[in-house]
Design a protein around this motif. Structure first.
Motif, PDB file in Angstrom:
ATOM      1  N   VAL A  21      11.332  36.891  25.529  1.00  0.00           N
ATOM      2  CA  VAL A  21       9.941  37.283  26.046  1.00  0.00           C
ATOM      3  C   VAL A  21      10.192  38.697  26.099  1.00  0.00           C
ATOM      4  CG1 VAL A  21       9.129  34.856  26.994  1.00  0.00           C
ATOM      5  CG2 VAL A  21      10.630  36.739  28.247  1.00  0.00           C
ATOM      6  N   GLU A  22       8.728  39.308  26.150  1.00  0.00           N
ATOM      7  CA  GLU A  22       8.855  40.758  26.898  1.00  0.00           C
ATOM      8  C   GLU A  22       8.306  40.683  28.430  1.00  0.00           C
ATOM      9  OE1 GLU A  22       8.302  43.932  23.152  1.00  0.00           O
ATOM     10  OE2 GLU A  22       6.563  42.827  23.927  1.00  0.00           O
ATOM     11  N   LEU A  23       8.996  41.385  28.966  1.00  0.00           N
ATOM     12  CA  LEU A  23       8.517  41.361  30.471  1.00  0.00           C
ATOM     13  C   LEU A  23       7.757  42.788  30.988  1.00  0.00           C
ATOM     14  CD1 LEU A  23      11.038  39.357  32.471  1.00  0.00           C
ATOM     15  CD2 LEU A  23       8.802  38.493  31.657  1.00  0.00           C
ATOM     16  N   GLU A  24       6.905  42.774  31.627  1.00  0.00           N
ATOM     17  CA  GLU A  24       6.326  44.231  31.999  1.00  0.00           C
ATOM     18  C   GLU A  24       7.035  44.295  33.323  1.00  0.00           C
ATOM     19  OE1 GLU A  24       1.830  45.983  32.116  1.00  0.00           O
ATOM     20  OE2 GLU A  24       2.090  44.140  32.888  1.00  0.00           O
ATOM     21  N   VAL A  25       7.644  45.521  33.480  1.00  0.00           N
ATOM     22  CA  VAL A  25       8.808  45.760  34.687  1.00  0.00           C
ATOM     23  C   VAL A  25       8.374  46.959  35.203  1.00  0.00           C
ATOM     24  CG1 VAL A  25      10.851  45.889  35.293  1.00  0.00           C
ATOM     25  CG2 VAL A  25      10.650  44.342  33.507  1.00  0.00           C
ATOM     26  N   PHE A  26       8.171  47.158  36.417  1.00  0.00           N
ATOM     27  CA  PHE A  26       7.643  48.187  37.191  1.00  0.00           C
ATOM     28  C   PHE A  26       9.239  48.781  38.108  1.00  0.00           C
ATOM     29  CE2 PHE A  26       3.989  45.776  36.578  1.00  0.00           C
ATOM     30  CZ  PHE A  26       3.104  46.746  36.201  1.00  0.00           C
ATOM     31  N   GLU A  27       9.656  49.868  37.844  1.00  0.00           N
ATOM     32  CA  GLU A  27      10.864  50.306  38.112  1.00  0.00           C
ATOM     33  C   GLU A  27      10.743  51.625  39.122  1.00  0.00           C
ATOM     34  OE1 GLU A  27      15.325  51.907  36.728  1.00  0.00           O
ATOM     35  OE2 GLU A  27      13.573  51.777  35.433  1.00  0.00           O
ATOM     36  N   ALA A  28      11.386  51.657  40.236  1.00  0.00           N
ATOM     37  CA  ALA A  28      11.440  52.980  41.213  1.00  0.00           C
ATOM     38  C   ALA A  28      12.806  53.029  41.802  1.00  0.00           C
ATOM     39  CB  ALA A  28      10.358  52.664  42.197  1.00  0.00           C
ATOM     40  N   GLY A  29      13.198  54.208  42.021  1.00  0.00           N
ATOM     41  CA  GLY A  29      14.383  54.384  42.908  1.00  0.00           C
ATOM     42  C   GLY A  29      15.630  54.570  41.993  1.00  0.00           C
ATOM     43  N   ARG A  30      15.625  54.678  40.559  1.00  0.00           N
ATOM     44  CA  ARG A  30      16.781  54.580  39.643  1.00  0.00           C
ATOM     45  C   ARG A  30      18.008  55.571  40.519  1.00  0.00           C
ATOM     46  NH1 ARG A  30      16.771  54.444  33.196  1.00  0.00           N
ATOM     47  NH2 ARG A  30      15.895  52.865  33.612  1.00  0.00           N
ATOM     48  N   GLN A  31      17.598  56.669  40.997  1.00  0.00           N
ATOM     49  CA  GLN A  31      18.605  57.448  41.791  1.00  0.00           C
ATOM     50  C   GLN A  31      19.522  56.717  42.782  1.00  0.00           C
ATOM     51  OE1 GLN A  31      15.279  57.648  42.175  1.00  0.00           O
ATOM     52  NE2 GLN A  31      15.024  58.059  44.453  1.00  0.00           N
ATOM     53  N   ASN A  32      18.907  55.470  43.183  1.00  0.00           N
ATOM     54  CA  ASN A  32      19.711  54.840  43.955  1.00  0.00           C
ATOM     55  C   ASN A  32      20.295  53.651  43.118  1.00  0.00           C
ATOM     56  OD1 ASN A  32      18.515  56.093  46.044  1.00  0.00           O
ATOM     57  ND2 ASN A  32      16.855  54.619  46.159  1.00  0.00           N
ATOM     58  N   ALA A  33      20.721  53.925  42.027  1.00  0.00           N
ATOM     59  CA  ALA A  33      21.540  53.027  41.197  1.00  0.00           C
ATOM     60  C   ALA A  33      22.879  52.351  41.732  1.00  0.00           C
ATOM     61  CB  ALA A  33      21.840  53.417  39.846  1.00  0.00           C
ATOM     62  N   GLY A  34      23.026  50.966  41.816  1.00  0.00           N
ATOM     63  CA  GLY A  34      24.398  50.434  42.454  1.00  0.00           C
ATOM     64  C   GLY A  34      23.664  49.631  43.565  1.00  0.00           C
ATOM     65  N   LYS A  35      22.361  49.645  43.954  1.00  0.00           N
ATOM     66  CA  LYS A  35      21.832  48.862  45.272  1.00  0.00           C
ATOM     67  C   LYS A  35      20.483  48.337  44.607  1.00  0.00           C
ATOM     68  CE  LYS A  35      22.230  50.158  49.283  1.00  0.00           C
ATOM     69  NZ  LYS A  35      22.201  50.838  50.476  1.00  0.00           N
ATOM     70  N   LEU A  36      20.465  47.195  43.690  1.00  0.00           N
ATOM     71  CA  LEU A  36      19.457  46.554  43.165  1.00  0.00           C
ATOM     72  C   LEU A  36      18.742  45.574  44.127  1.00  0.00           C
ATOM     73  CD1 LEU A  36      17.702  46.791  40.839  1.00  0.00           C
ATOM     74  CD2 LEU A  36      18.996  44.715  39.587  1.00  0.00           C
ATOM     75  N   VAL A  37      17.181  45.813  44.227  1.00  0.00           N
ATOM     76  CA  VAL A  37      16.289  44.726  44.670  1.00  0.00           C
ATOM     77  C   VAL A  37      15.525  44.450  43.453  1.00  0.00           C
ATOM     78  CG1 VAL A  37      14.665  44.223  46.606  1.00  0.00           C
ATOM     79  CG2 VAL A  37      16.635  45.816  47.053  1.00  0.00           C
ATOM     80  N   VAL A  38      15.163  43.091  43.453  1.00  0.00           N
ATOM     81  CA  VAL A  38      14.535  42.507  42.407  1.00  0.00           C
ATOM     82  C   VAL A  38      13.222  41.948  43.250  1.00  0.00           C
ATOM     83  CG1 VAL A  38      14.020  41.155  40.466  1.00  0.00           C
ATOM     84  CG2 VAL A  38      16.437  42.142  40.871  1.00  0.00           C
ATOM     85  N   LEU A  39      12.142  42.120  42.864  1.00  0.00           N
ATOM     86  CA  LEU A  39      10.673  41.741  43.735  1.00  0.00           C
ATOM     87  C   LEU A  39      10.278  40.678  42.767  1.00  0.00           C
ATOM     88  CD1 LEU A  39       9.754  45.069  45.001  1.00  0.00           C
ATOM     89  CD2 LEU A  39      10.823  43.299  46.292  1.00  0.00           C
ATOM     90  N   CYS A  40       9.896  39.443  43.291  1.00  0.00           N
ATOM     91  CA  CYS A  40       9.262  38.366  42.389  1.00  0.00           C
ATOM     92  C   CYS A  40       8.136  37.898  43.008  1.00  0.00           C
ATOM     93  CB  CYS A  40      10.476  37.145  42.340  1.00  0.00           C
ATOM     94  SG  CYS A  40      12.079  37.808  41.641  1.00  0.00           S
ATOM     95  N   HIS A  41       7.057  38.040  42.351  1.00  0.00           N
ATOM     96  CA  HIS A  41       5.676  37.769  43.096  1.00  0.00           C
ATOM     97  C   HIS A  41       5.288  36.238  42.662  1.00  0.00           C
ATOM     98  CE1 HIS A  41       4.048  36.917  38.901  1.00  0.00           C
ATOM     99  NE2 HIS A  41       4.539  37.838  38.327  1.00  0.00           N
TER     100      HIS A  41
END
Length: 330
Positions: A21-41
């Motif tokens: 599928v294709e997912l519409e993804v909103f990303e922020a804080g790429r400068q903090n790469a290495g500490k990922l949080v995934v938010l699920c509505h």
């Protein structure tokens, strides 16, 4: 704390092809790469529900992604009902980790998004570092499939059951006037009511007036209305139509959530707290906020504080597991 109050503060989306599928993804804080949080509505919601949490998490040093999950917004809406079961929904999230180059991440879910996060953690435990869920606690898999159990206890008009037993009926009613349904649904400070006969979501979609106060300002409501006028409601409702399929899919997995977990309840939420959460989530901390169902939107500062203090406290106790999101080779 400076909290954003309209859509202009939210990141721009990127369409990412994952898991068929294709997912519409909103990303922020790429400068903090290495500490990922995934938010699920949850349902009927959008990644936009996390507009107050994204900047707070980025400021605290996290790389954040918030997808419109399949069936929502500009993401794919497969025709087959079975394409929305927890195996597919969890698979989408695993594929996002692979796309961004992470072995694991911290997952935060609200409502149906919490159900997906709990299920993901059972199905793919090595991909989940920590669990934070709002509103919906871990659902124990009993001896009877969930919809069958709900029908016996709550009746055929209960909306989970109605979605399954009368496919297409509620979808059509909600699609008639997305603005009215969403305006009536997204409320706060609603007075408690005794259960009434009828299907609550259809009643809300047709009601000329609503109880309580509006949760969304006109700008934010406009984001929701535009999204659901495009996507309609069937994709999200199909998540409900896979509850019993999910019950079968989870039959042979370890039912214990071993990861550190934070459970945030709204004391005025219609979703009841779990009485025995620690039996199945032994490393859980439970927090109650004076809120209705839409916790992260109704009480954004309190929600952010609860999440960030828990993460900081856990990191201080076990610094070796601090961030989550160990990178894959790049």
């Amino acid at each position: 704390m400076n909290l954003p109050t309209n859509s202009s503060n939210f990141p721009e989306p990127t369409l990412i092809a994952v898991n068929g599928v294709e997912l519409e993804v909103f990303e922020a804080g790429r400068q903090n790469a290495g500490k990922l949080v995934v938010l699920c509505h949850g349902w009927p919601d959008l990644a936009f529900t996390w507009r107050y949490q994204v900047p707070a998490l980025v400021a605290a040093g996290y790389h954040v992604i918030a997808p419109n999950q399949r069936g929502y917004g500009g993401s794919s809406r497969p025709d087959e009902v079975a394409a929305y079961d927890v195996a597919h929904l969890a698979g989408d999230l695993v594929a996002l980790l692979d796309h961004y180059g992470y072995e694991d991440a911290i997952f935060i879910g609200h409502d149906w998004g919490a159900m997906v996060v709990w299920s993901l953690t059972l199905l793919h435990p090595t991909r989940v570092n920590k669990v934070i869920c709002l509103s919906l606690p871990y659902q124990v898999r009993g001896e009877t499939p969930w919809i069958e159990f709900m029908e016996a206890v709550l009746g055929s008009d209960f909306y989970f059951v109605h979605f399954n037993r009368q496919p297409g009926v509620a979808d059509a009613v909600l699609d008639e006037n997305p603005e009215r349904f969403l305006r009536n649904l997204y409320r706060k400070n609603e007075p408690r009511q005794e259960p009434r006969p009828g299907m609550v979501m259809i009643d809300l979609a047709r009601a000329e007036t609503a109880l309580g106060e509006p949760l969304l300002n006109d700008s934010d409501l406009g984001v929701y209305v535009a999204a659901f006028e495009k996507s309609r409601f069937t994709g999200g409702i199909n998540w409900y139509r896979n509850l019993d399929r999910g019950w079968h899919l989870l039959a042979d997995v370890d039912p214990i959530i071993h990861q550190p977990a934070l459970m945030i309840y709204g004391d005025r939420d219609a979703v009841a707290p779990a009485e025995n959460l620690a039996e199945f989530v032994p490393n859980v901390e439970e927090i109650h906020l004076d809120s209705g169902h839409w916790i992260q939107q109704e009480k954004p500062e309190e929600t952010n504080r609860a999440i960030l203090e828990w993460l900081a406290r856990y990191d201080a106790i076990r610094p070796g597991l601090a961030g989550g999101g160990a990178r894959l080779g790049w």
